[in-house]
Design an enzyme around this catalytic site. Structure first.
Site, PDB file in Angstrom:
ATOM      1  N   LEU A 244       0.859  -1.195   0.000  1.00 27.11           N
ATOM      2  CA  LEU A 244       0.000   0.000   0.000  1.00 27.11           C
ATOM      3  C   LEU A 244       0.892   1.241   0.000  1.00 27.11           C
ATOM      4  O   LEU A 244       0.924   2.014   0.962  1.00 27.11           O
ATOM      5  CB  LEU A 244      -0.919  -0.031   1.224  1.00 27.11           C
ATOM      6  CG  LEU A 244      -1.916  -1.196   1.266  1.00 27.11           C
ATOM      7  CD1 LEU A 244      -2.592  -1.281   2.627  1.00 27.11           C
ATOM      8  CD2 LEU A 244      -2.959  -1.068   0.155  1.00 27.11           C
ATOM      9  N   HIS A 245       1.620   1.432  -1.120  1.00 29.05           N
ATOM     10  CA  HIS A 245       2.589   2.532  -1.175  1.00 29.05           C
ATOM     11  C   HIS A 245       1.926   3.885  -0.874  1.00 29.05           C
ATOM     12  O   HIS A 245       2.309   4.597   0.044  1.00 29.05           O
ATOM     13  CB  HIS A 245       3.224   2.623  -2.569  1.00 29.05           C
ATOM     14  CG  HIS A 245       3.895   1.376  -3.052  1.00 29.05           C
ATOM     15  ND1 HIS A 245       5.044   0.892  -2.494  1.00 29.05           N
ATOM     16  CD2 HIS A 245       3.580   0.520  -4.067  1.00 29.05           C
ATOM     17  CE1 HIS A 245       5.425  -0.203  -3.141  1.00 29.05           C
ATOM     18  NE2 HIS A 245       4.549  -0.446  -4.103  1.00 29.05           N
ATOM     19  N   ASP A 246       0.971   4.244  -1.723  1.00 27.29           N
ATOM     20  CA  ASP A 246       0.403   5.598  -1.632  1.00 27.29           C
ATOM     21  C   ASP A 246      -0.481   5.801  -0.401  1.00 27.29           C
ATOM     22  O   ASP A 246      -0.438   6.891   0.207  1.00 27.29           O
ATOM     23  CB  ASP A 246      -0.364   5.922  -2.924  1.00 27.29           C
ATOM     24  CG  ASP A 246       0.573   6.023  -4.125  1.00 27.29           C
ATOM     25  OD1 ASP A 246       1.796   6.186  -3.923  1.00 27.29           O
ATOM     26  OD2 ASP A 246       0.086   5.946  -5.264  1.00 27.29           O
TER      27      ASP A 246
END
Ligand code: BDR
Ligand code: CA
Length: 329
Positions: A244-246
């Site tokens: 869940l980078h962003d």
């Protein structure tokens, strides 16, 4: 009072999840969402922002403005192999029409002008969260550096300081697509939190989290847009989880305690043949006077369980939303 936040983004599956988290967090007042060429071309990214907002139905609706079509010097590169041709796992058709009645109108302003105007007009210093290549932010820094000084903080999803890249062995995607823009932003003197793959790879949504959540329009949407990403992770990493980078960058705008950070001087390789877009932090144990001064608070570790609990509650279970803010499909 919720914190005013401006989000520059290239949806993108995890960008879409980040928008769901931002609008599901009462600590934040997202006032302006701008698009940039990255995971997909800028028109597709803009449409995806409008579709996601039509699904969420925020009141008041934020300004939506279209941004840069190309990186500062390079030709555009996209990540449709990962995010699908439509940028939303080829499930974007599940979302409302970007030009339908539920979608906010698209501003006639360019994203750069919209970002600067919202900073100027904000009653308190806003947070700017950059979820795509840094092109719009670099253009804003060049156009009106004094205006950007009114920011409370700039949170960047980009770079990989202690770990391997993702788009190349050396580089993270957002920095690789527009390395010059990333370097200009890092040189800007702004208060920067750098949220790179060092921590975002540890922020993982498990397939079983989706299996365990209630059957709602929201969870069906999340399942559909993330389905291809779960398949990709299974094939490439042998895991049943996706990074869940962003969303992590959004969470840090109101929960900075989720990551431990270190102030470091960070540079971006803008001319390399095999290391283009690589973020290099000077972590040498030498006297400070022998190095460049720090230009970013670099996230190095994450309280992964706390972040995932927050994400699950707010995005999958919609527990922080009021009854009036029910999602529409
Ligand atoms: C970043 O690249 C994009 O594909 C994601 O949306 C994220 O912003 C991760 O490297
Ligand atoms: Ca992104």
């Amino acid at each position: 009072m919720p914190k005013p936040v401006i989000i520059d983004t290239d949806p993108g599956i995890d960008d879409a999840l980040a928008l769901l988290l931002a609008f599901g967090s009462p600590e934040l007042a997202p006032v302006c969402i701008t698009s940039v060429s990255g995971n997909v071309d800028v028109d597709t990214a803009t449409d995806n922002i409008l579709r996601i907002l039509a699904h969420i139905g925020p009141d008041p609706a934020p300004t939506v403005a279209r941004g840069a079509e190309t990186p500062l010097e390079k030709a555009p590169e996209h990540a449709t192999f990962l995010h699908g041709i439509d940028g939303l796992g080829d499930a974007g058709g599940e979302l409302p029409d970007p030009r339908g009645d539920d979608a906010p109108g698209l501003s006639e302003e360019h994203a750069v002008d919209s970002i600067l105007r919202h900073i100027e007009q904000s009653p308190e210093p806003p947070v700017l969260v950059a979820l795509g290549p840094m092109t719009n932010i670099a253009l804003a820094a060049q156009k009106a550096p004094q205006t950007l000084r009114h920011l409370d903080r700039l949170i960047i999803m980009g770079g990989a300081v202690t770990v391997a890249g993702n788009i190349t062995p050396a580089a993270e995607f957002n920095f690789y697509v527009d390395p010059l823009a990333a370097q200009i932003v890092l040189d800007s003197g702004l208060p920067i939190t750098l949220t790179g793959l060092d921590v975002t790879r540890k922020a993982r949504l498990e397939l079983r989290d989706l299996d365990a959540c209630p059957d709602t329009p929201r969870t069906r949407l999340v399942q559909r847009i993330t389905s291809s990403l779960f398949t990709h992770s299974q094939e490439t990493e042998g895991t049943e989880s996706i990074p869940l980078h962003d969303p992590l960058a959004i969470a840090l705008s109101f929960r900075p305690d989720l990551c431990s950070t270190r102030e470091l001087p960070v540079q971006v390789e803008t001319r390399g043949e095999i290391c283009e877009g690589m973020s290099l932090a000077d972590r040498r144990p030498v006297l400070p006077r022998l190095k460049d001064p720090p230009n970013a608070h670099v996230c190095l570790d994450l309280a992964a369980d706390s972040f995932l609990t927050l994400f699950r509650e707010r995005v999958l279970w919609e527990q922080s939303l009021s009854s009036e803010a029910q999602t529409r499909t």
